[in-house]
Write a protein that holds these residues in place. Structure first.
Motif, PDB file in Angstrom:
ATOM      1  N   ASP A  61      51.189 -56.899 -34.225  1.00  0.00           N
ATOM      2  CA  ASP A  61      50.752 -57.214 -32.861  1.00  0.00           C
ATOM      3  C   ASP A  61      49.797 -58.402 -32.838  1.00  0.00           C
ATOM      4  OD1 ASP A  61      52.247 -55.133 -31.861  1.00  0.00           O
ATOM      5  OD2 ASP A  61      50.576 -53.712 -31.807  1.00  0.00           O
ATOM      6  N   ASP A  62      49.108 -58.660 -33.940  1.00  0.00           N
ATOM      7  CA  ASP A  62      48.177 -59.782 -34.030  1.00  0.00           C
ATOM      8  C   ASP A  62      48.853 -61.083 -34.451  1.00  0.00           C
ATOM      9  OD1 ASP A  62      46.105 -58.070 -33.366  1.00  0.00           O
ATOM     10  OD2 ASP A  62      45.667 -57.576 -35.461  1.00  0.00           O
ATOM     11  N   GLY A  63      50.182 -61.028 -34.641  1.00  0.00           N
ATOM     12  CA  GLY A  63      50.909 -62.237 -35.007  1.00  0.00           C
ATOM     13  C   GLY A  63      50.962 -62.517 -36.495  1.00  0.00           C
ATOM     14  N   GLU A  64      50.532 -61.557 -37.326  1.00  0.00           N
ATOM     15  CA  GLU A  64      50.539 -61.756 -38.770  1.00  0.00           C
ATOM     16  C   GLU A  64      51.882 -61.323 -39.367  1.00  0.00           C
ATOM     17  OE1 GLU A  64      48.118 -60.164 -42.741  1.00  0.00           O
ATOM     18  OE2 GLU A  64      47.315 -59.792 -40.728  1.00  0.00           O
ATOM     19  N   VAL A  65      52.447 -62.159 -40.215  1.00  0.00           N
ATOM     20  CA  VAL A  65      53.727 -61.846 -40.848  1.00  0.00           C
ATOM     21  C   VAL A  65      53.501 -60.878 -42.016  1.00  0.00           C
ATOM     22  CG1 VAL A  65      55.691 -62.772 -42.139  1.00  0.00           C
ATOM     23  CG2 VAL A  65      54.763 -64.038 -40.185  1.00  0.00           C
ATOM     24  N   GLN A  66      54.273 -59.807 -42.027  1.00  0.00           N
ATOM     25  CA  GLN A  66      54.216 -58.814 -43.102  1.00  0.00           C
ATOM     26  C   GLN A  66      55.561 -58.779 -43.817  1.00  0.00           C
ATOM     27  OE1 GLN A  66      51.524 -56.828 -43.890  1.00  0.00           O
ATOM     28  NE2 GLN A  66      50.277 -57.819 -42.292  1.00  0.00           N
ATOM     29  N   ILE A  67      55.513 -58.459 -45.105  1.00  0.00           N
ATOM     30  CA  ILE A  67      56.745 -58.333 -45.887  1.00  0.00           C
ATOM     31  C   ILE A  67      56.758 -56.965 -46.564  1.00  0.00           C
ATOM     32  CG2 ILE A  67      58.123 -59.215 -47.810  1.00  0.00           C
ATOM     33  CD1 ILE A  67      58.018 -61.133 -45.505  1.00  0.00           C
ATOM     34  N   ASN A  68      57.812 -56.223 -46.306  1.00  0.00           N
ATOM     35  CA  ASN A  68      58.034 -54.970 -47.022  1.00  0.00           C
ATOM     36  C   ASN A  68      59.339 -55.048 -47.784  1.00  0.00           C
ATOM     37  OD1 ASN A  68      56.243 -53.843 -44.485  1.00  0.00           O
ATOM     38  ND2 ASN A  68      55.932 -52.667 -46.362  1.00  0.00           N
ATOM     39  N   ARG A  69      59.585 -54.045 -48.596  1.00  0.00           N
ATOM     40  CA  ARG A  69      60.811 -53.986 -49.383  1.00  0.00           C
ATOM     41  C   ARG A  69      61.671 -52.833 -48.890  1.00  0.00           C
ATOM     42  NH1 ARG A  69      59.876 -54.462 -55.653  1.00  0.00           N
ATOM     43  NH2 ARG A  69      59.439 -56.593 -54.957  1.00  0.00           N
ATOM     44  N   GLY A  70      62.935 -53.105 -48.666  1.00  0.00           N
ATOM     45  CA  GLY A  70      63.871 -52.080 -48.216  1.00  0.00           C
ATOM     46  C   GLY A  70      64.830 -51.691 -49.332  1.00  0.00           C
ATOM     47  N   PHE A  71      65.277 -50.436 -49.287  1.00  0.00           N
ATOM     48  CA  PHE A  71      66.182 -49.911 -50.312  1.00  0.00           C
ATOM     49  C   PHE A  71      67.317 -49.111 -49.661  1.00  0.00           C
ATOM     50  CE2 PHE A  71      61.886 -49.970 -52.037  1.00  0.00           C
ATOM     51  CZ  PHE A  71      62.027 -50.512 -53.312  1.00  0.00           C
ATOM     52  N   ARG A  72      68.479 -49.169 -50.257  1.00  0.00           N
ATOM     53  CA  ARG A  72      69.538 -48.197 -50.000  1.00  0.00           C
ATOM     54  C   ARG A  72      70.311 -48.011 -51.299  1.00  0.00           C
ATOM     55  NH1 ARG A  72      70.119 -43.898 -46.668  1.00  0.00           N
ATOM     56  NH2 ARG A  72      72.296 -43.245 -46.610  1.00  0.00           N
ATOM     57  N   VAL A  73      70.264 -46.789 -51.832  1.00  0.00           N
ATOM     58  CA  VAL A  73      70.999 -46.453 -53.045  1.00  0.00           C
ATOM     59  C   VAL A  73      72.168 -45.565 -52.648  1.00  0.00           C
ATOM     60  CG1 VAL A  73      70.922 -45.259 -55.257  1.00  0.00           C
ATOM     61  CG2 VAL A  73      69.009 -46.703 -54.566  1.00  0.00           C
ATOM     62  N   GLU A  74      73.374 -46.126 -52.777  1.00  0.00           N
ATOM     63  CA  GLU A  74      74.602 -45.384 -52.462  1.00  0.00           C
ATOM     64  C   GLU A  74      75.071 -44.762 -53.772  1.00  0.00           C
ATOM     65  OE1 GLU A  74      75.967 -48.154 -48.691  1.00  0.00           O
ATOM     66  OE2 GLU A  74      76.697 -48.686 -50.686  1.00  0.00           O
ATOM     67  N   PHE A  75      74.735 -43.499 -53.950  1.00  0.00           N
ATOM     68  CA  PHE A  75      74.814 -42.914 -55.287  1.00  0.00           C
ATOM     69  C   PHE A  75      76.210 -42.445 -55.665  1.00  0.00           C
ATOM     70  CE2 PHE A  75      73.314 -41.237 -59.134  1.00  0.00           C
ATOM     71  CZ  PHE A  75      72.011 -41.689 -59.314  1.00  0.00           C
ATOM     72  N   ASN A  76      76.849 -41.666 -54.821  1.00  0.00           N
ATOM     73  CA  ASN A  76      78.143 -41.095 -55.204  1.00  0.00           C
ATOM     74  C   ASN A  76      78.960 -40.783 -53.969  1.00  0.00           C
ATOM     75  OD1 ASN A  76      80.131 -38.911 -56.064  1.00  0.00           O
ATOM     76  ND2 ASN A  76      79.234 -39.443 -58.035  1.00  0.00           N
ATOM     77  N   SER A  77      80.199 -41.288 -53.932  1.00  0.00           N
ATOM     78  CA  SER A  77      81.063 -41.074 -52.769  1.00  0.00           C
ATOM     79  C   SER A  77      82.311 -40.255 -53.115  1.00  0.00           C
ATOM     80  CB  SER A  77      81.498 -42.427 -52.172  1.00  0.00           C
ATOM     81  OG  SER A  77      82.212 -43.193 -53.137  1.00  0.00           O
ATOM     82  N   ALA A  78      82.256 -39.474 -54.201  1.00  0.00           N
ATOM     83  CA  ALA A  78      83.428 -38.701 -54.614  1.00  0.00           C
ATOM     84  C   ALA A  78      83.871 -37.708 -53.548  1.00  0.00           C
ATOM     85  CB  ALA A  78      83.136 -37.969 -55.926  1.00  0.00           C
ATOM     86  N   LEU A  79      82.919 -37.145 -52.791  1.00  0.00           N
ATOM     87  CA  LEU A  79      83.250 -36.102 -51.818  1.00  0.00           C
ATOM     88  C   LEU A  79      83.310 -36.621 -50.380  1.00  0.00           C
ATOM     89  CD1 LEU A  79      81.064 -33.174 -53.207  1.00  0.00           C
ATOM     90  CD2 LEU A  79      83.512 -33.540 -53.515  1.00  0.00           C
ATOM     91  N   GLY A  80      82.892 -37.858 -50.148  1.00  0.00           N
ATOM     92  CA  GLY A  80      82.879 -38.376 -48.790  1.00  0.00           C
ATOM     93  C   GLY A  80      81.954 -39.570 -48.681  1.00  0.00           C
ATOM     94  N   PRO A  81      81.733 -40.088 -47.467  1.00  0.00           N
ATOM     95  CA  PRO A  81      80.831 -41.226 -47.292  1.00  0.00           C
ATOM     96  C   PRO A  81      79.425 -40.858 -47.765  1.00  0.00           C
ATOM     97  CG  PRO A  81      81.335 -40.210 -45.169  1.00  0.00           C
ATOM     98  CD  PRO A  81      82.261 -39.595 -46.167  1.00  0.00           C
ATOM     99  N   TYR A  82      78.702 -41.856 -48.253  1.00  0.00           N
ATOM    100  CA  TYR A  82      77.324 -41.622 -48.673  1.00  0.00           C
ATOM    101  C   TYR A  82      76.536 -41.032 -47.510  1.00  0.00           C
ATOM    102  CZ  TYR A  82      78.934 -45.259 -51.910  1.00  0.00           C
ATOM    103  OH  TYR A  82      79.657 -46.001 -52.812  1.00  0.00           O
ATOM    104  N   LYS A  83      75.700 -40.049 -47.794  1.00  0.00           N
ATOM    105  CA  LYS A  83      74.934 -39.391 -46.730  1.00  0.00           C
ATOM    106  C   LYS A  83      73.555 -39.054 -47.269  1.00  0.00           C
ATOM    107  CE  LYS A  83      74.460 -37.623 -42.675  1.00  0.00           C
ATOM    108  NZ  LYS A  83      73.136 -38.305 -42.678  1.00  0.00           N
TER     109      LYS A  83
END
Length: 439
Positions: A61-83
């Protein structure tokens, strides 16, 4: 094999812990089911199919740029879409997301629903941030994530730090970028825009349903039982609510600032008001509840005497010392409402003391099971009532319990829910992987 996992995933202690727990349960199938060794299932099952790490820039809100790190680990889809859910918390790193995705794979298998395992999140801390800041963060996060998800590919949900508000912002940005109303791409949505009844309550309710089945194996139930529930977020709150509905009395809950003891039983409506609506600390609950309610920042909630303990906060929150205190005070049953909240040392103490113990991949599977029910409703453009959905959840938890009991008995470990859950989940995933070839 475990040494290879350690070398390949150096420094990822939470992931090592999750893999070791499953591997330790697999000895009964060694030599008995040669197809699993032939197809090198264990090597592949410990390696995620895909790991995505990305930058999340956003502006305060103060106009300062922040950087975070995002993750998505798609581990195993043998039984269906990753959930699996998204977690926004400063502690989030690749090890934690991988352990959660690994656990999710077997948890989802136990539900019997056609869903694979995945997990994601960010080291962003929503605590103390304005709604506008959280919206901007969620929009930036989804601007990268959207290309990796979809109702037939990967379906995220909420977790710690990601509730209805965050899911709304995430879904809105997905819709904006794709120009599609694809309700099945996220679960845990609001009821007015594709969500399911009971999804909010599901993980807490499901944990208690599972514990109820464990008690019934001994000819008991929750009536008159004294219960301690760690945490005071979504899972803990609705675990408290269901315990009270089944005749038990929850006398203590906690947050990062301490814990309260309320001998008359936790006032669920006040707890919801303080934690969900106002986002205050439990000290406020104690002040407003009054009477003999105590709030303390010293010691541990596990020092409070109880018949049943439900750890519902976060990983490794219940250490060896806490387990010893619970056993010394006569605890009869421990069921994990969070993901891997008990350390290996704590689990061993419970098992050595013959305390009934349920691992989270079995006892907290109600949340993802109801997410799968939400996906069904989205796919059919239908909506079920609360009672109908809760009945389906209760039946799923009853089925998971029966599967754990039957598998443990089949493989020579009667009454061992850890062994039963790990073997049953592993075998379901392994069977599908064998059928689909080396991919």
């Amino acid at each position: 094999m475990f040494d290879a996992v350690l070398a390949r995933n150096a420094g990822e202690t939470e992931f090592h812990q999750a893999v070791y727990e499953v591997m330790s349960s697999l000895e009964p199938i060694a030599g008995r089911d040669d197809q699993y060794a032939q197809w090198s299932i264990l090597k592949r099952i410990c390696e995620p199919e895909r790991q995505i790490i990305f930058r999340v820039p956003w502006v305060t809100d103060d106009g300062e740029v922040q950087i975070n790190r995002g993750f998505r680990v798609e581990f195993n889809s043998a039984l269906g879409p990753y959930k699996g859910g998204l977690r926004f918390h400063p502690s989030v790193n690749l090890s934690i997301i991988k352990f959660l995705g690994f656990e999710q794979t077997f948890k989802n298998a136990l539900t019997g629903m056609p869903i694979g395992g995945g997990k994601g999140g960010s080291d962003f801390d929503p605590k103390g941030r304005s709604d506008a800041e959280i919206m901007r963060f969620c929009q930036s996060f989804m601007t990268e994530l959207y290309r990796h998800i979809g109702e037939y590919t990967d379906v995220p949900a909420g977790d710690i730090g990601v509730g209805g508000r965050e899911l709304g912002y995430l879904f809105g940005q997905y819709k904006r970028i794709t120009n599609r109303w694809e309700a099945g791409v996220l679960t845990g949505k609001g009821l007015s825009w594709g969500g399911s009844q009971v999804r909010t309550e599901a993980t807490g309710y499901g944990t208690v349903f599972f514990a109820q089945n464990m008690l019934q194996e001994r000819g008991e139930d929750f009536q008159g039982k004294r219960v301690v529930v760690s945490g005071s977020g979504n899972v803990a709150t609705y675990a408290v609510e269901k315990v009270h509905q089944l005749g038990g009395r929850v006398v203590a809950v906690s947050d990062s600032g301490g814990y309260v003891v309320d001998e008359d039983g936790i006032d669920v409506e006040l707890l919801k008001d303080v934690k969900e609506r106002r986002r205050e600390r439990l000290s406020v609950y104690a002040e407003e509840r009054g009477g003999a309610v105590s709030h303390t920042t010293r010691g541990s909630i596990w020092e409070v005497a109880c018949d049943v303990a439900l750890p519902c906060a976060t990983q490794n929150e219940l250490p060896e010392e806490g387990a010893k205190a619970l056993v010394d005070n006569g605890v009869q049953l421990v069921a994990e409402g969070a993901n891997m909240p008990c350390t290996p040392e704590a689990v061993k103490i419970f098992q050595d003391a013959k305390v009934l113990f349920a691992p989270g991949k079995a006892s907290n599977a109600g949340g993802v099971a109801t997410s799968a029910l939400e996906m069904q409703q989205n796919a059919s453009r239908s909506s079920w009532g609360f009672d109908e959905t809760e009945a389906k959840l209760e039946e799923i938890m009853r089925s998971i319990h029966a599967t754990c009991v039957e598998t443990a008995e089949e493989y020579g470990a009667p009454g061992d829910y850890v062994q039963g859950a790990n073997l049953a989940g592993y075998l379901r995933v392994a069977d599908a992987m064998v059928a689909q070839g080396v991919i």
